[in-house]
Design an enzyme around this catalytic site. Structure first.
Site, mmCIF file in Angstrom:
data_model
loop_
_atom_site.group_PDB
_atom_site.id
_atom_site.type_symbol
_atom_site.label_atom_id
_atom_site.label_comp_id
_atom_site.label_asym_id
_atom_site.label_seq_id
_atom_site.Cartn_x
_atom_site.Cartn_y
_atom_site.Cartn_z
ATOM 1 N N GLU A 163 0.910 0.545 -0.227
ATOM 2 C CA GLU A 163 0.460 0.586 -1.620
ATOM 3 C C GLU A 163 -0.717 1.542 -1.716
ATOM 4 O O GLU A 163 -1.603 1.550 -0.874
ATOM 5 C CB GLU A 163 0.044 -0.813 -2.105
ATOM 6 C CG GLU A 163 1.224 -1.682 -2.499
ATOM 7 C CD GLU A 163 2.154 -1.988 -1.333
ATOM 8 O OE1 GLU A 163 1.640 -2.296 -0.236
ATOM 9 O OE2 GLU A 163 3.379 -1.876 -1.502
ATOM 10 N N GLU A 192 15.456 9.636 5.641
ATOM 11 C CA GLU A 192 16.039 8.695 4.668
ATOM 12 C C GLU A 192 15.931 9.249 3.251
ATOM 13 O O GLU A 192 15.668 8.514 2.291
ATOM 14 C CB GLU A 192 15.320 7.331 4.747
ATOM 15 C CG GLU A 192 15.317 6.717 6.127
ATOM 16 C CD GLU A 192 14.672 5.333 6.189
ATOM 17 O OE1 GLU A 192 14.398 4.734 5.133
ATOM 18 O OE2 GLU A 192 14.433 4.868 7.313
#
Ligand code: XIL
Length: 324
Positions: free
Chosen positions: A136, A244
């Site tokens: 975060e 990814e």
């Protein structure tokens, strides 16, 4: 040109996709994904994660992983193997265990020796340690994520895990893989530090994997991406990869202008990899918007891939394939 023109042909880089077990019953998906001229490399989306491969202590189970690795073998596609030490998708016997340093070390060693041993010779690369930083924005200060591994072993679990993987398959490239590694900042510096930490412990690490779960219009520029990759190579990695890649729309439905922006963002990643010799390839985290982890994890966002839900090629496909 198809995506594959990259794969060990014009330049020595691969272009590939992740796939999950459940997707293998989608005939339309198979039509594209079995074509190694389109996708030269495969990553199992879930099947090699700890919760599947060692659901209880010492009980190994490779059915899901093997389904994907056999698929890749049959199609002549190279494999990236994913992943060994991760706080997520970890069976509760590991995360809730009462471990001493010695017992957790032995649990990690056993897990890695067994799994990497099982796939020995098949994996171009292993993601040995995955997602180790807090993510975060506010906490993204380069400190380690809380997990059973860091709580019990501090930062020594890196050396333990990379050592075990190197012993079990000396030919596999060993990666530290994480997200938000695609811009310069605390997390990128932290990743470079991890490479140095593992090397200074005398252990082998080959690569840094940038997951690259990006957002349309907020995606790093080609030059930022190149600097970031260079920082990992300077830290001692011999290679880097986009492992990814997906580039999601922050809100839906997207406009046709949005699709053009997405194409540019995919293009920046592709060109950046092309221009950095140490960048060995790109894996997209699925290739069709019909199957993607994004809407489930980031509700309201999506359409992050190269083909739409009906398997039509999007502008991003054209951009990527024209660069390749
Ligand atoms: C995701 C899979 O795609 C989902 O099917 C699963 O439910 C959760 O994990 N970072 C990683 C991948 O390293 O393993 C994650 O894959 C996506 C984020």
């Amino acid at each position: 040109p198809s995506l594959i023109s990259w794969h060990r042909q014009r330049v020595k880089k691969y272009f590939g996709s992740a796939v999950d077990n459940s997707e293998l019953s989608d005939q339309q998906l198979l039509k594209f994904l079995t074509n190694k001229n389109e996708f030269g490399q495969i990553t199992p989306g879930n099947g090699q994660k700890w919760q599947y491969t060692e659901p209880s202590r010492g009980q190994f189970s490779y059915g899901s992983g093997d389904q994907i690795t056999d698929f890749a073998k049959k199609n002549g596609q190279m494999l990236r193997c994913h992943t060994l030490v991760w706080h997520s998708q970890l069976p509760s016997w590991v995360s809730n265990g009462q471990w001493s340093r010695d017992t957790l070390t032995s649990v990690i060693n056993t897990h890695i020796a067994n799994e990497v041993g099982h796939y020995k010779g098949q994996c171009y690369a292993w993601d040995v340690v995955n997602d180790i930083y807090i993510t975060e924005a506010l906490d993204d200060d380069g400190s380690y994520r809380q997990s059973v591994f860091s709580e019990v072993l501090g930062d020594t679990f890196f050396a333990i895990a990379f050592d075990a993987a190197a012993k079990a398959d000396p030919n596999a490239k060993l990666y530290y893989n994480d997200y938000n590694l695609e811009t310069l900042g605390a997390k990128q510096q932290g990743a470079a530090k991890i490479v140095k930490l593992i090397k200074s412990a005398g252990k082998k690490i080959d690569g840094v994997g940038m997951q690259a779960h990006l957002i349309v219009g907020q995606s790093p520029s080609q030059s930022t991406l190149k600097s970031v990759m260079q920082s990992y190579l300077d830290a001692g990695a011999t290679e880097v990869a986009f492992t990814e890649l997906d580039i999601r729309f922050p809100s839906l439905p997207e406009s046709s202008q949005g699709l053009e922006q997405q194409a540019k963002d995919f293009g920046a990643v592709t060109s950046a990899c092309l221009e950095v010799e140490g960048c060995v390839g790109i894996t997209i985290w699925g290739f069709t918007d019909a199957h993607s982890w994004i809407p489930g994890t980031f509700p309201g966002t999506g359409d992050a891939l190269l083909f739409d839900k009906n398997y039509n090629k999007k502008p991003a496909y054209s951009t990527v394939s024209s660069i390749l």
